[in-house]
Design an enzyme around this catalytic site. Structure first.
Site, PDB file in Angstrom:
ATOM      1  N   GLU A 129      -0.085   3.317  10.081  1.00 52.79           N
ATOM      2  CA  GLU A 129      -1.271   3.399   9.780  1.00 52.79           C
ATOM      3  C   GLU A 129      -2.031   4.434  10.616  1.00 52.79           C
ATOM      4  O   GLU A 129      -3.175   4.141  10.895  1.00 52.79           O
ATOM      5  CB  GLU A 129      -1.803   1.903   9.969  1.00 52.79           C
ATOM      6  CG  GLU A 129      -1.290   0.865   8.850  1.00 52.79           C
ATOM      7  CD  GLU A 129      -2.227  -0.221   8.423  1.00 52.79           C
ATOM      8  OE1 GLU A 129      -3.401  -0.182   9.001  1.00 52.79           O
ATOM      9  OE2 GLU A 129      -1.569  -1.039   8.170  1.00 52.79           O
ATOM     10  N   ARG A 139      -6.857  -1.024  10.419  1.00 52.23           N
ATOM     11  CA  ARG A 139      -6.266  -0.770  11.592  1.00 52.23           C
ATOM     12  C   ARG A 139      -6.552  -2.008  12.753  1.00 52.23           C
ATOM     13  O   ARG A 139      -5.599  -2.047  13.612  1.00 52.23           O
ATOM     14  CB  ARG A 139      -6.804   0.537  12.042  1.00 52.23           C
ATOM     15  CG  ARG A 139      -6.114   1.656  11.434  1.00 52.23           C
ATOM     16  CD  ARG A 139      -6.761   2.998  11.576  1.00 52.23           C
ATOM     17  NE  ARG A 139      -5.857   4.223  10.907  1.00 52.23           N
ATOM     18  CZ  ARG A 139      -6.265   5.174  10.660  1.00 52.23           C
ATOM     19  NH1 ARG A 139      -7.650   5.526  10.540  1.00 52.23           N
ATOM     20  NH2 ARG A 139      -5.630   6.229   9.838  1.00 52.23           N
ATOM     21  N   ASN A 153       6.211  14.275   2.659  1.00 48.84           N
ATOM     22  CA  ASN A 153       5.286  15.527   3.329  1.00 48.84           C
ATOM     23  C   ASN A 153       3.856  15.000   3.497  1.00 48.84           C
ATOM     24  O   ASN A 153       3.213  15.974   3.584  1.00 48.84           O
ATOM     25  CB  ASN A 153       5.389  16.705   2.269  1.00 48.84           C
ATOM     26  CG  ASN A 153       6.832  17.316   2.181  1.00 48.84           C
ATOM     27  OD1 ASN A 153       7.537  17.331   3.039  1.00 48.84           O
ATOM     28  ND2 ASN A 153       7.194  17.544   0.959  1.00 48.84           N
ATOM     29  N   GLY A 178      14.605  -7.183  34.071  1.00 48.87           N
ATOM     30  CA  GLY A 178      15.751  -6.366  34.406  1.00 48.87           C
ATOM     31  C   GLY A 178      16.917  -6.316  33.543  1.00 48.87           C
ATOM     32  O   GLY A 178      16.585  -6.203  32.439  1.00 48.87           O
ATOM     33  N   THR A 230      -0.838   7.685  13.285  1.00 46.67           N
ATOM     34  CA  THR A 230      -0.284   7.843  14.752  1.00 46.67           C
ATOM     35  C   THR A 230      -1.328   7.834  15.826  1.00 46.67           C
ATOM     36  O   THR A 230      -2.649   7.889  15.300  1.00 46.67           O
ATOM     37  CB  THR A 230       0.339   9.165  14.835  1.00 46.67           C
ATOM     38  OG1 THR A 230      -0.648  10.372  14.694  1.00 46.67           O
ATOM     39  CG2 THR A 230       1.572   9.482  13.933  1.00 46.67           C
ATOM     40  N   PHE A 236       0.898  -1.300  -0.099  1.00 42.55           N
ATOM     41  CA  PHE A 236      -0.004  -0.170  -0.114  1.00 42.55           C
ATOM     42  C   PHE A 236       0.927   1.292  -0.117  1.00 42.55           C
ATOM     43  O   PHE A 236       1.737   1.351   1.053  1.00 42.55           O
ATOM     44  CB  PHE A 236      -0.727   0.104   1.266  1.00 42.55           C
ATOM     45  CG  PHE A 236      -1.736   0.929   1.533  1.00 42.55           C
ATOM     46  CD1 PHE A 236      -2.901   1.209   0.811  1.00 42.55           C
ATOM     47  CD2 PHE A 236      -1.600   2.102   2.609  1.00 42.55           C
ATOM     48  CE1 PHE A 236      -4.114   2.377   1.183  1.00 42.55           C
ATOM     49  CE2 PHE A 236      -2.343   3.101   2.623  1.00 42.55           C
ATOM     50  CZ  PHE A 236      -3.562   2.931   2.088  1.00 42.55           C
TER      51      PHE A 236
HETATM   52  N1  COS Z   1     -14.148   6.930   5.470  1.00 40.34           N
HETATM   53  C1  COS Z   1     -14.916   7.540   4.298  1.00 40.34           C
HETATM   54  N2  COS Z   1     -14.769   8.981   4.087  1.00 40.34           N
HETATM   55  C2  COS Z   1     -13.940   9.516   4.952  1.00 40.34           C
HETATM   56  C3  COS Z   1     -13.418   8.971   6.141  1.00 40.34           C
HETATM   57  C4  COS Z   1     -13.379   7.694   6.224  1.00 40.34           C
HETATM   58  N3  COS Z   1     -12.891   7.063   7.292  1.00 40.34           N
HETATM   59  N4  COS Z   1     -12.609   9.825   6.654  1.00 40.34           N
HETATM   60  C5  COS Z   1     -12.768  11.249   5.884  1.00 40.34           C
HETATM   61  N5  COS Z   1     -13.486  10.797   4.873  1.00 40.34           N
HETATM   62  C6  COS Z   1     -13.939  11.827   3.811  1.00 40.34           C
HETATM   63  C7  COS Z   1     -14.721  12.917   4.575  1.00 40.34           C
HETATM   64  O1  COS Z   1     -15.905  12.668   4.678  1.00 40.34           O
HETATM   65  C8  COS Z   1     -14.451  14.154   3.525  1.00 40.34           C
HETATM   66  O2  COS Z   1     -15.155  13.930   2.536  1.00 40.34           O
HETATM   67  P1  COS Z   1     -15.700  15.156   1.480  1.00 40.34           P
HETATM   68  O3  COS Z   1     -14.472  15.757   0.923  1.00 40.34           O
HETATM   69  O4  COS Z   1     -16.856  14.598   0.712  1.00 40.34           O
HETATM   70  O5  COS Z   1     -16.307  16.202   2.689  1.00 40.34           O
HETATM   71  C9  COS Z   1     -12.940  13.860   3.193  1.00 40.34           C
HETATM   72  O6  COS Z   1     -12.735  12.570   3.360  1.00 40.34           O
HETATM   73  C10 COS Z   1     -11.995  14.428   3.985  1.00 40.34           C
HETATM   74  O7  COS Z   1     -11.972  14.257   5.192  1.00 40.34           O
HETATM   75  P2  COS Z   1     -11.459  15.268   6.270  1.00 40.34           P
HETATM   76  O8  COS Z   1     -11.818  16.811   6.062  1.00 40.34           O
HETATM   77  O9  COS Z   1     -11.650  14.676   7.540  1.00 40.34           O
HETATM   78  O10 COS Z   1      -9.742  15.071   6.017  1.00 40.34           O
HETATM   79  P3  COS Z   1      -8.429  15.545   6.917  1.00 40.34           P
HETATM   80  O11 COS Z   1      -7.682  15.867   5.844  1.00 40.34           O
HETATM   81  O12 COS Z   1      -8.984  16.494   8.113  1.00 40.34           O
HETATM   82  O13 COS Z   1      -7.978  14.410   7.582  1.00 40.34           O
HETATM   83  C11 COS Z   1      -7.517  12.247   8.767  1.00 40.34           C
HETATM   84  C12 COS Z   1      -8.474  13.190   8.033  1.00 40.34           C
HETATM   85  C13 COS Z   1      -6.696  12.945   9.533  1.00 40.34           C
HETATM   86  C14 COS Z   1      -8.414  11.373   9.511  1.00 40.34           C
HETATM   87  C15 COS Z   1      -6.604  11.482   7.730  1.00 40.34           C
HETATM   88  O14 COS Z   1      -5.971  12.524   7.017  1.00 40.34           O
HETATM   89  C16 COS Z   1      -5.978  10.269   8.231  1.00 40.34           C
HETATM   90  O15 COS Z   1      -6.535   9.436   8.593  1.00 40.34           O
HETATM   91  N6  COS Z   1      -4.704  10.618   8.345  1.00 40.34           N
HETATM   92  C17 COS Z   1      -3.820   9.532   8.862  1.00 40.34           C
HETATM   93  C18 COS Z   1      -3.365   8.643   7.661  1.00 40.34           C
HETATM   94  C19 COS Z   1      -2.515   7.613   7.993  1.00 40.34           C
HETATM   95  O16 COS Z   1      -2.934   6.679   8.650  1.00 40.34           O
HETATM   96  N7  COS Z   1      -1.217   7.560   7.637  1.00 40.34           N
HETATM   97  C20 COS Z   1      -0.261   6.880   7.859  1.00 40.34           C
HETATM   98  C21 COS Z   1       0.196   6.098   6.627  1.00 40.34           C
HETATM   99  S1  COS Z   1      -0.640   5.044   5.685  1.00 40.34           S
HETATM  100  S2  COS Z   1       0.316   3.349   6.350  1.00 40.34           S
END
Ligand code: COS
Length: 381
Positions: A363, A242, A128, A339, A365, A122
């Protein structure tokens, strides 16, 4: 605690435990030391049909259930948190195809993953774009019947070893996260190369590597879902995977707890086994209780996902955050109980503590998990 596993689940649990004890345990220190990829164990996973557990029956697998995957992940991680990741990484790499792929894509790729002939990976993270998954900079520009991919992915599990990659790239830069799309890219495609192998603190029996895309031509048939669906596919994939990380954390914690409990009965100080001291007993009691609570949450989440409910981002994040924090605490306490010996490489607990750390980071933090939990629970009020 009895989790009322089915006959089939008890069977795959036993197979995974046997593989872990008989095949992985004798080589785990070697792979940890060498930081190399355990192809001999991938072969064992193939022969014992463990890859097939990742994939539903209609695509030549034998399960596809999150609960079954949690069971085998836990058993493999109880012995080594790193070596089993060749399998877990393949599951993660496959999910975008399973979740949003066309029937043709599923028929083509899932059987190859089920029989273990080809590993998957994946590819979301970039220099960034980590917690900010919407910040990817890799681009995919439409060119006739193809897309041209350019960019670099970082810290990709199974990188370099896998043959099937699910890669996130921007098809519309102006839209940010909403302009991301997901592609299947096969190893060997011209312009697709691998950067350096990472030298990690833990999970050293797994491959972590950079992927470099330099004008890579990807046919349009390899687009998963529609243009612009990439971020949603990534989120849905992480929601589903997760619990696998959480199960890995439970397994690592269980392995460390068993080492500590056994050691406490063998180690004598002040003319008594250290297990007779309340200070050690209380630590063991807390470790066992926390592990059971984590396992119960992971299994409950896995069963909830398998029941077919549509939304489980909150529960998935909850079990990942809880189990990984438990793994860090329990493995650190296991080192404490052993220990000075616990701090030495002759005993496995220092490795378990190093392996546990990644479960709080990758996946998503644990800070991101808490954000996911909070944003979902606040929607309920
Ligand atoms: N399932 C389906 N859709 C989702 C979702 C989910 N779990 N989470 C968010 N979305 C959708 C939202 O509904 C939103 O849709 P619209 O554009 O139609 O409104 C869109 O995705 C953006 O969502 P949001 O505004 O919440 O996104 P953010 O950028 O604020 O961030 C987080 C969301 C922080 C939750 C996300 O970036 C995340 O999970 N980050 C961690 C990533 C990760 O695990 N990285 C590690 C590397 S991968 S091994």
């Amino acid at each position: 605690m009895d989790y009322f596993l089915t006959e089939e689940q008890l069977e795959i649990k036993e197979i995974a435990r046997k593989v872990a004890e008989e095949k992985i345990k004798p080589v785990r220190a070697k792979y940890d030391e060498e930081n190399s990829f355990p192809w001999e164990i991938v072969e064992v996973f193939k022969q014992t049909d463990l890859f097939a557990v990742l994939v539903p029956e209609e695509y030549d697998g034998i399960s596809g259930s999150v609960m079954d995957i949690a069971i085998i992940t836990e058993e493999l991680s109880r012995v080594c948190g790193g070596i089993g990741l060749s399998l877990g990484g393949s599951g993660l790499g496959m999910y975008p195809i399973l979740i949003a792929g066309s029937e043709e894509q599923k028929q083509k790729y899932l059987p190859q993953i089920a029989n273990g002939d080809r590993l998957a990976a994946f590819a979301l993270t970039e220099a960034n774009a980590g917690s900010d998954a919407g910040g990817v900079e890799t681009t995919a520009v439409k060119d006739g019947d193809n897309y041209i991919l350019n960019g670099t992915k970082q810290w990709i599990t199974n990188g370099g070893e896998a043959e099937i990659y699910t890669v996130f790239a921007l098809t519309d830069k102006s839209k940010g996260a909403r302009g991301a799309s997901c592609f299947i890219v096969e190893k060997g495609t011209e312009g697709f190369t691998f950067g350096k192998k990472e030298d990690k603190l833990g999970i050293r029996g797994s491959a972590t590597r950079e992927l470099v895309f330099d004008n890579v031509v990807v046919p349009k048939e390899n687009l998963i879902g529609r243009e612009g669906n990439g971020f949603m596919i990534a989120m849905k994939t992480l929601d589903k995977s997760r619990p696998m990380v959480a199960a890995q954390a439970v397994g690592i914690a269980q392995g460390a707890y068993e080492e500590a409990a056994r050691y406490s009965k063998e180690r004598t100080q002040f003319n008594k086994p250290i297990s007779s001291f309340q200070g050690v007993q209380f630590m063991l009691a807390d470790m066992a209780t926390q592990i059971e609570a984590a396992r119960a949450l992971v299994y409950a989440t896995a069963r909830m996902i398998d029941s077919g409910v549509k939304r489980y981002a909150k529960e998935s994040a909850m079990c990942k955050v809880f189990a990984s924090d438990v793994a860090m605490k329990v493995t650190t306490d296991a080192v404490q109980i052993l220990g000075g010996y616990g701090y030495m490489k002759e005993y496995p607990v220092e490795k378990m503590m190093r392996d546990a750390k990644i479960t709080q980071i990758y996946e998503g933090t644990n800070q991101i998990q808490r954000s996911v939990i909070a944003s979902n629970l606040l929607k309920e009020f």
